[in-house]
Design a protein around this motif. Structure first.
Motif, PDB file in Angstrom:
ATOM      1  N   TYR A  74       0.834  -1.196   0.000  1.00  0.00           N
ATOM      2  CA  TYR A  74       0.000   0.000   0.000  1.00  0.00           C
ATOM      3  C   TYR A  74       0.873   1.251   0.000  1.00  0.00           C
ATOM      4  CZ  TYR A  74      -3.329   3.512   1.609  1.00  0.00           C
ATOM      5  OH  TYR A  74      -4.090   4.639   1.735  1.00  0.00           O
ATOM      6  N   LEU A  75       1.921   1.252   0.810  1.00  0.00           N
ATOM      7  CA  LEU A  75       2.832   2.392   0.830  1.00  0.00           C
ATOM      8  C   LEU A  75       3.479   2.592  -0.537  1.00  0.00           C
ATOM      9  CD1 LEU A  75       4.697   1.985   4.261  1.00  0.00           C
ATOM     10  CD2 LEU A  75       3.060   3.760   3.632  1.00  0.00           C
ATOM     11  N   ALA A  76       3.858   1.509  -1.165  1.00  0.00           N
ATOM     12  CA  ALA A  76       4.470   1.606  -2.482  1.00  0.00           C
ATOM     13  C   ALA A  76       3.497   2.211  -3.485  1.00  0.00           C
ATOM     14  CB  ALA A  76       4.918   0.228  -2.952  1.00  0.00           C
ATOM     15  N   ASP A  77       2.249   1.750  -3.438  1.00  0.00           N
ATOM     16  CA  ASP A  77       1.237   2.284  -4.349  1.00  0.00           C
ATOM     17  C   ASP A  77       1.025   3.774  -4.119  1.00  0.00           C
ATOM     18  OD1 ASP A  77       0.888  -0.202  -5.453  1.00  0.00           O
ATOM     19  OD2 ASP A  77      -0.881  -0.698  -4.246  1.00  0.00           O
ATOM     20  N   GLN A  78       0.953   4.167  -2.846  1.00  0.00           N
ATOM     21  CA  GLN A  78       0.747   5.576  -2.526  1.00  0.00           C
ATOM     22  C   GLN A  78       1.920   6.423  -2.983  1.00  0.00           C
ATOM     23  OE1 GLN A  78      -2.604   4.953  -2.039  1.00  0.00           O
ATOM     24  NE2 GLN A  78      -2.357   6.871  -0.926  1.00  0.00           N
ATOM     25  N   ALA A  79       3.146   5.873  -2.844  1.00  0.00           N
ATOM     26  CA  ALA A  79       4.332   6.613  -3.261  1.00  0.00           C
ATOM     27  C   ALA A  79       4.330   6.832  -4.764  1.00  0.00           C
ATOM     28  CB  ALA A  79       5.589   5.860  -2.842  1.00  0.00           C
ATOM     29  N   ARG A  80       3.877   5.832  -5.493  1.00  0.00           N
ATOM     30  CA  ARG A  80       3.825   5.961  -6.954  1.00  0.00           C
ATOM     31  C   ARG A  80       2.810   7.025  -7.374  1.00  0.00           C
ATOM     32  NH1 ARG A  80       3.535   0.179  -6.604  1.00  0.00           N
ATOM     33  NH2 ARG A  80       5.551  -0.787  -7.043  1.00  0.00           N
ATOM     34  N   LYS A  81       1.703   7.131  -6.629  1.00  0.00           N
ATOM     35  CA  LYS A  81       0.626   8.049  -6.989  1.00  0.00           C
ATOM     36  C   LYS A  81       0.877   9.471  -6.532  1.00  0.00           C
ATOM     37  CE  LYS A  81      -2.844   4.368  -6.572  1.00  0.00           C
ATOM     38  NZ  LYS A  81      -3.982   3.878  -5.766  1.00  0.00           N
ATOM     39  N   SER A  82       1.721   9.624  -5.513  1.00  0.00           N
ATOM     40  CA  SER A  82       1.891  10.931  -4.891  1.00  0.00           C
ATOM     41  C   SER A  82       2.899  11.777  -5.652  1.00  0.00           C
ATOM     42  CB  SER A  82       2.345  10.769  -3.443  1.00  0.00           C
ATOM     43  OG  SER A  82       2.675  12.022  -2.886  1.00  0.00           O
ATOM     44  N   ALA A  83       2.461  12.946  -6.108  1.00  0.00           N
ATOM     45  CA  ALA A  83       3.382  13.845  -6.804  1.00  0.00           C
ATOM     46  C   ALA A  83       4.412  14.394  -5.846  1.00  0.00           C
ATOM     47  CB  ALA A  83       2.590  14.991  -7.435  1.00  0.00           C
ATOM     48  N   THR A  84       3.994  14.632  -4.578  1.00  0.00           N
ATOM     49  CA  THR A  84       4.935  15.205  -3.630  1.00  0.00           C
ATOM     50  C   THR A  84       6.009  14.226  -3.235  1.00  0.00           C
ATOM     51  OG1 THR A  84       3.534  14.537  -1.780  1.00  0.00           O
ATOM     52  CG2 THR A  84       3.181  16.736  -2.680  1.00  0.00           C
ATOM     53  N   ALA A  85       5.735  12.945  -3.384  1.00  0.00           N
ATOM     54  CA  ALA A  85       6.722  11.937  -2.992  1.00  0.00           C
ATOM     55  C   ALA A  85       7.533  11.446  -4.182  1.00  0.00           C
ATOM     56  CB  ALA A  85       6.021  10.741  -2.337  1.00  0.00           C
ATOM     57  N   ARG A  86       7.303  12.065  -5.360  1.00  0.00           N
ATOM     58  CA  ARG A  86       7.913  11.526  -6.566  1.00  0.00           C
ATOM     59  C   ARG A  86       9.437  11.468  -6.470  1.00  0.00           C
ATOM     60  NH1 ARG A  86       5.282  14.516 -10.864  1.00  0.00           N
ATOM     61  NH2 ARG A  86       3.559  13.107 -10.353  1.00  0.00           N
ATOM     62  N   THR A  87      10.038  12.501  -5.889  1.00  0.00           N
ATOM     63  CA  THR A  87      11.492  12.527  -5.844  1.00  0.00           C
ATOM     64  C   THR A  87      12.057  11.499  -4.878  1.00  0.00           C
ATOM     65  OG1 THR A  87      11.420  14.255  -4.163  1.00  0.00           O
ATOM     66  CG2 THR A  87      11.587  14.966  -6.461  1.00  0.00           C
ATOM     67  N   HIS A  88      11.226  11.008  -3.983  1.00  0.00           N
ATOM     68  CA  HIS A  88      11.707  10.040  -2.994  1.00  0.00           C
ATOM     69  C   HIS A  88      11.188   8.633  -3.277  1.00  0.00           C
ATOM     70  CE1 HIS A  88      13.071  13.441  -0.628  1.00  0.00           C
ATOM     71  NE2 HIS A  88      11.860  13.961  -0.725  1.00  0.00           N
ATOM     72  N   ALA A  89      10.434   8.463  -4.343  1.00  0.00           N
ATOM     73  CA  ALA A  89       9.757   7.192  -4.568  1.00  0.00           C
ATOM     74  C   ALA A  89      10.733   6.043  -4.728  1.00  0.00           C
ATOM     75  CB  ALA A  89       8.864   7.300  -5.808  1.00  0.00           C
ATOM     76  N   GLY A  90      11.838   6.297  -5.437  1.00  0.00           N
ATOM     77  CA  GLY A  90      12.791   5.206  -5.646  1.00  0.00           C
ATOM     78  C   GLY A  90      13.355   4.682  -4.346  1.00  0.00           C
ATOM     79  N   ALA A  91      13.793   5.602  -3.480  1.00  0.00           N
ATOM     80  CA  ALA A  91      14.351   5.177  -2.198  1.00  0.00           C
ATOM     81  C   ALA A  91      13.292   4.511  -1.339  1.00  0.00           C
ATOM     82  CB  ALA A  91      14.934   6.390  -1.465  1.00  0.00           C
TER      83      ALA A  91
END
Length: 409
Positions: A74-91
């Motif tokens: 779920y966290l992974a899915d939210q990270a993919r969808k979140s524009a604010t988290a885009r820069t941190h999504a890979g980590a």
């Protein structure tokens, strides 16, 4: 197929997982995503999916691992969808995937709850809400049980926690574990949280999970901070109390008060461990609330050696305790000790001086007042107080004991 209780096995499995591993799973998620509120949201979603999916088949062999994996996804899915988290999504995704295969194959979930408790002591969190936040996030207690521990209405506690979490979502407090050098400054709040958890689990006679969790956390705190006398004091206190658990009910399940317990049923190994911890702490010369609380239980447990209870010593310890920590429990306990040492009138005066809003629905107050009134010879008032105490307990065995005391007057 449901058991004789009529409950769905899937719901039972989810309840066990919530009771036994909520805090452990949440601490892992919070450490990975860096936000307590987001981690709670992910774990809530995992439980919702469990309640939806598990009834359609058998619950998984390892519910805790299933919940952790589902929350991570779920966290992974939210990270993919979140524009604010885009820069941190890979980590973030790397952290989520870290050890995931291991977690789905074993049930060996690491325990970071003490770290999460330290996070809950962040300076931006209202000190009055730090312990309730710990109880809810680390141990999964609901607002009603937390409210009972703090003598407030469940709705009031629920509103306070909801407002706090809403604020945290707007200005998230990162999962930042303070450096070890800062731990002593935050230790008192953590110990208060552990003690509150133990008190909440005190009456769980058939399922000692919460009391066991508190004992585990107290051991962990004492081990990580061996020179902190209050950590040792709290562990000693819990061990002294747990030593008597097997004597608090007789074979028929009837409540047995402390002064009537069979000391042969007490766990002398736990008493010995508690005594060693308390002695070491006191020799360091930095007395505190939990050391005095442990000393009180030590004085009670000495009965297994002496055969009598030294109420004069207990009253003296209470005087030291209320001088530094005048909690409601300490003030009520001191009044009981006054009565036991032949001064019931002073005990009644002390009880009557307590704020009405704090004692009106506090069962231990009315049980103590009833006993003190009995010693003072005021039978009618004692009978009324026993009735009020009986009406305020949810434990049928304790209620029966109190009503029997009233009937005997």
């Amino acid at each position: 197929m449901a058991d004789g209780s009529g409950e769905n096995p899937a719901h039972q499995a989810a309840e066990r997982a919530a009771r036994q591993a909520y805090g452990r799973i949440l601490s892992i998620l919070a450490a990975r995503c860096g936000d307590i509120a987001v981690a709670e949201e992910a774990l809530a979603e995992a439980f919702a999916r469990a309640l939806s999916n598990w009834p359609k088949s058998e619950p998984p062999d390892q519910p805790e691992a299933w919940l952790l994996t589902t929350a991570r996804r779920y966290l992974a899915d939210q990270a993919r969808k979140s524009a604010t988290a885009r820069t941190h999504a890979g980590a973030l995704l790397l952290l989520i995937e870290e050890g995931q295969s291991v977690m789905t194959e074993t049930n060996d979930i690491p325990d970071d709850r003490l770290k999460l408790m330290l996070v809950c002591t962040h300076p931006e969190i209202d000190p009055a809400l730090q312990t309730p936040l710990m109880l809810q996030t680390v141990l999964g207690l609901d607002a009603a049980r937390i409210a009972s521990a703090f003598l407030v209405k469940p709705a009031t506690m629920g509103q306070r926690l909801s407002r706090l979490k809403a604020r945290l979502r707007k200005s998230p407090i990162a999962f930042e574990i303070p450096a070890p050098g800062a731990w002593p400054q935050r230790l008192d709040a953590v110990l208060q949280g552990i003690y509150a958890a133990y008190n909440a689990g005190w009456d769980e006679l058939s399922d000692t999970g919460l009391a066991d969790e508190a004992l585990f956390l107290a051991r962990l705190a004492s081990r990580l901070l061996p020179y902190e006398t209050e950590a040792a004091g709290l562990l000693s206190l819990i061990l002294h109390c747990e030593a008597r658990r097997g004597a608090r009910r007789d074979a028929a399940g009837t409540f047995v008060p402390l002064d009537e317990q069979d000391t042969a049923l007490w766990d002398t190994d736990r008493i010995a461990e508690a005594e060693t911890l308390l002695g070491t702490a006191l020799r360091m010369g930095r007395p505190g609330r939990f050391q005095f609380e442990a000393a009180l239980q030590s004085a009670h447990n000495a009965r297994h050696i002496t055969g009598t209870t030294d109420w004069a010593a207990i009253r003296a310890i209470y005087e030291r305790l209320v001088a530094i920590s005048p909690t409601l429990g300490a003030l009520i306990g001191r009044a009981a000790a006054m009565a036991q040492t032949g001064d019931p009138q002073s005990a009644l005066a002390a009880l009557s001086a307590l704020p009405e809003n704090r004692i009106i629905a506090h069962q231990p107050y009315w049980a103590t007042r009833a006993h003190v009134l009995k010693l003072a010879g005021d039978t009618d008032a004692a009978r009324e107080a026993y009735g009020r105490a009986a009406g305020l307990t949810a434990d049928p065995s304790v209620r029966a004991y109190l009503l029997a005391r009233r009937a005997a007057l």
